[in-house]
Write a protein that holds these residues in place. Sequence first.
Motif, PDB file in Angstrom:
ATOM      1  N   TRP A 190     -11.657  15.545  -2.360  1.00  0.00           N
ATOM      2  CA  TRP A 190     -11.990  14.411  -1.503  1.00  0.00           C
ATOM      3  C   TRP A 190     -10.714  13.670  -1.136  1.00  0.00           C
ATOM      4  O   TRP A 190      -9.979  13.212  -2.019  1.00  0.00           O
ATOM      5  N   PRO A 191     -10.423  13.575   0.140  1.00  0.00           N
ATOM      6  CA  PRO A 191      -9.230  12.810   0.527  1.00  0.00           C
ATOM      7  C   PRO A 191      -9.455  11.317   0.272  1.00  0.00           C
ATOM      8  O   PRO A 191     -10.468  10.753   0.686  1.00  0.00           O
ATOM      9  N   VAL A 192      -8.570  10.706  -0.492  1.00  0.00           N
ATOM     10  CA  VAL A 192      -8.670   9.290  -0.808  1.00  0.00           C
ATOM     11  C   VAL A 192      -7.721   8.513   0.082  1.00  0.00           C
ATOM     12  O   VAL A 192      -6.522   8.765   0.089  1.00  0.00           O
ATOM     13  N   THR A 193      -8.291   7.580   0.839  1.00  0.00           N
ATOM     14  CA  THR A 193      -7.474   6.755   1.722  1.00  0.00           C
ATOM     15  C   THR A 193      -7.703   5.285   1.394  1.00  0.00           C
ATOM     16  O   THR A 193      -8.713   4.926   0.780  1.00  0.00           O
ATOM     17  N   ALA A 194      -6.758   4.457   1.801  1.00  0.00           N
ATOM     18  CA  ALA A 194      -6.881   3.022   1.551  1.00  0.00           C
ATOM     19  C   ALA A 194      -8.118   2.459   2.229  1.00  0.00           C
ATOM     20  O   ALA A 194      -8.806   1.586   1.683  1.00  0.00           O
ATOM     21  N   ARG A 195      -8.440   2.992   3.438  1.00  0.00           N
ATOM     22  CA  ARG A 195      -9.603   2.491   4.162  1.00  0.00           C
ATOM     23  C   ARG A 195     -10.888   2.790   3.396  1.00  0.00           C
ATOM     24  O   ARG A 195     -11.782   1.945   3.296  1.00  0.00           O
ATOM     25  N   ARG A 196     -10.993   4.010   2.848  1.00  0.00           N
ATOM     26  CA  ARG A 196     -12.207   4.376   2.103  1.00  0.00           C
ATOM     27  C   ARG A 196     -12.319   3.569   0.808  1.00  0.00           C
ATOM     28  O   ARG A 196     -13.418   3.152   0.416  1.00  0.00           O
ATOM     29  N   LEU A 197     -11.198   3.372   0.142  1.00  0.00           N
ATOM     30  CA  LEU A 197     -11.236   2.573  -1.077  1.00  0.00           C
ATOM     31  C   LEU A 197     -11.666   1.135  -0.770  1.00  0.00           C
ATOM     32  O   LEU A 197     -12.476   0.545  -1.485  1.00  0.00           O
ATOM     33  N   ALA A 198     -11.123   0.579   0.308  1.00  0.00           N
ATOM     34  CA  ALA A 198     -11.479  -0.793   0.684  1.00  0.00           C
ATOM     35  C   ALA A 198     -12.950  -0.890   1.063  1.00  0.00           C
ATOM     36  O   ALA A 198     -13.640  -1.854   0.696  1.00  0.00           O
ATOM     37  N   ALA A 199     -13.467   0.097   1.793  1.00  0.00           N
ATOM     38  CA  ALA A 199     -14.865   0.074   2.213  1.00  0.00           C
ATOM     39  C   ALA A 199     -15.809   0.168   1.012  1.00  0.00           C
ATOM     40  O   ALA A 199     -16.804  -0.578   0.926  1.00  0.00           O
ATOM     41  N   SER A 200     -15.498   1.063   0.067  1.00  0.00           N
ATOM     42  CA  SER A 200     -16.370   1.197  -1.102  1.00  0.00           C
ATOM     43  C   SER A 200     -16.300  -0.053  -1.974  1.00  0.00           C
ATOM     44  O   SER A 200     -17.320  -0.514  -2.509  1.00  0.00           O
ATOM     45  N   GLY A 201     -15.102  -0.627  -2.116  1.00  0.00           N
ATOM     46  CA  GLY A 201     -14.975  -1.866  -2.893  1.00  0.00           C
ATOM     47  C   GLY A 201     -15.726  -3.018  -2.250  1.00  0.00           C
ATOM     48  O   GLY A 201     -16.384  -3.810  -2.933  1.00  0.00           O
ATOM     49  N   ALA A 202     -15.644  -3.121  -0.910  1.00  0.00           N
ATOM     50  CA  ALA A 202     -16.348  -4.190  -0.198  1.00  0.00           C
ATOM     51  C   ALA A 202     -17.855  -4.027  -0.331  1.00  0.00           C
ATOM     52  O   ALA A 202     -18.590  -5.017  -0.489  1.00  0.00           O
ATOM     53  N   ALA A 203     -18.342  -2.780  -0.270  1.00  0.00           N
ATOM     54  CA  ALA A 203     -19.779  -2.538  -0.421  1.00  0.00           C
ATOM     55  C   ALA A 203     -20.267  -2.955  -1.813  1.00  0.00           C
ATOM     56  O   ALA A 203     -21.316  -3.601  -1.957  1.00  0.00           O
TER      57      ALA A 203
END
Length: 395
Positions: A99-112
């Motif tokens: 799974w490619p981990v990006t800052a955008r995905r990390l931020a989105a999952s944290g915000a959710a």
Amino acid sequence: PRTPYPGVAALLPCLGTAAVIWAQPTPNKLVLAATRPMIAVGLWSYSLYLWHWPVVSFATAIWGPPSSAMDKLGLLAACTALALASFYLVEQPARRAEWPVTARRLAASGAAALLIAVITIWSAGFPGRFSPQQQALAGFINYDHSGVYEEGTCFLSPGQTFEALQPSCLARGPGSNILLWGDSHAAHLVDGLKRAMPQATLRRATMAQCVPYLERGQSAACDEFNRRLPELLREHAPDIVILSGNWTRSVMAPAARADLFATIAAATAAGSRVVVIGPSPQFDRPLPHLLIASSRFGVDSDGHVPTMFFAVDAFLRDLLKSVPQTDYVSLLDLLCPDKHCVLQTADGAPLAWDDGHFTAQGSELAATRIVAASPALSSAGTISSIGEQGAAQSR
């Protein structure tokens, strides 16, 4: 149980582990075979750690704390099954996934995750999922008992001294003068006794965590509080002294028995009649929780009073049956006939707001029955039947 952990006690296993790693031993096949089960548990251990929190928490909320070995083994089996499932179906596939981990995905999952948490907290846990009756019971979980128990004035905290008792707590009044002495299990009777004996004067001297005799290991403030009883009796000469406390197995010790007899002797020597109130029904969890679990999940509401209290009740009854000028009133007989306890009053309020302290309604119900069962108290004042009318024998 008395070893602080973590702390110095954690040093030995840590040093032992470090020594094994540093030595880089090459175990033989026999050692590998012997340790293979522990290695397997080590691989599952994090999943087991994560799952045991919700499993044990929800099981305790619904059925109460596990009390038997079979209960504990059942919870262990459930945790292990869930841990194995998540280890092989979630954790291992996730380790192999690319799974490619990006800052955008990390931020989105944290915000959710943060949004879900905020909504849950803001909604107070979605209380609408409970019925109105269950919500009313839940309101007693944060019950404010301070006014009902006269906290800080007639019911002292362990940090206060006898001098903190307000003069009004011990003031003589019309009718029979009755002194209530004990801990929180005396204070929770105050409101009910006032209602059950309106023609008498109830004088109150209670302190938290302070049973009405000189018990070993109690605080210095409690010892000083109890030592003031003979002086108080000589000064105020009450007609009746009520002793009530959180009676446990400690009262069965020879020294405790002698101290209790000394307290009773001091009261009878002052010309007072003594009424000892036995153990209150105490439950294995807060009673509002039990009632909600019974209503919501069909949990049996019987059998949640530890048998220890019935044993202490029988012991005190036998101990005091021949003591002069002393009556013993069994609250368990009055509120838990045949071990089926009254859990709610006529208006639906729980008998207790925690695992054993009465609500105002519970105090009135208990006190009305106590006064009716005690010849000394029933003759001391007119019995009010308000608390007894239509008492719900809810189980």
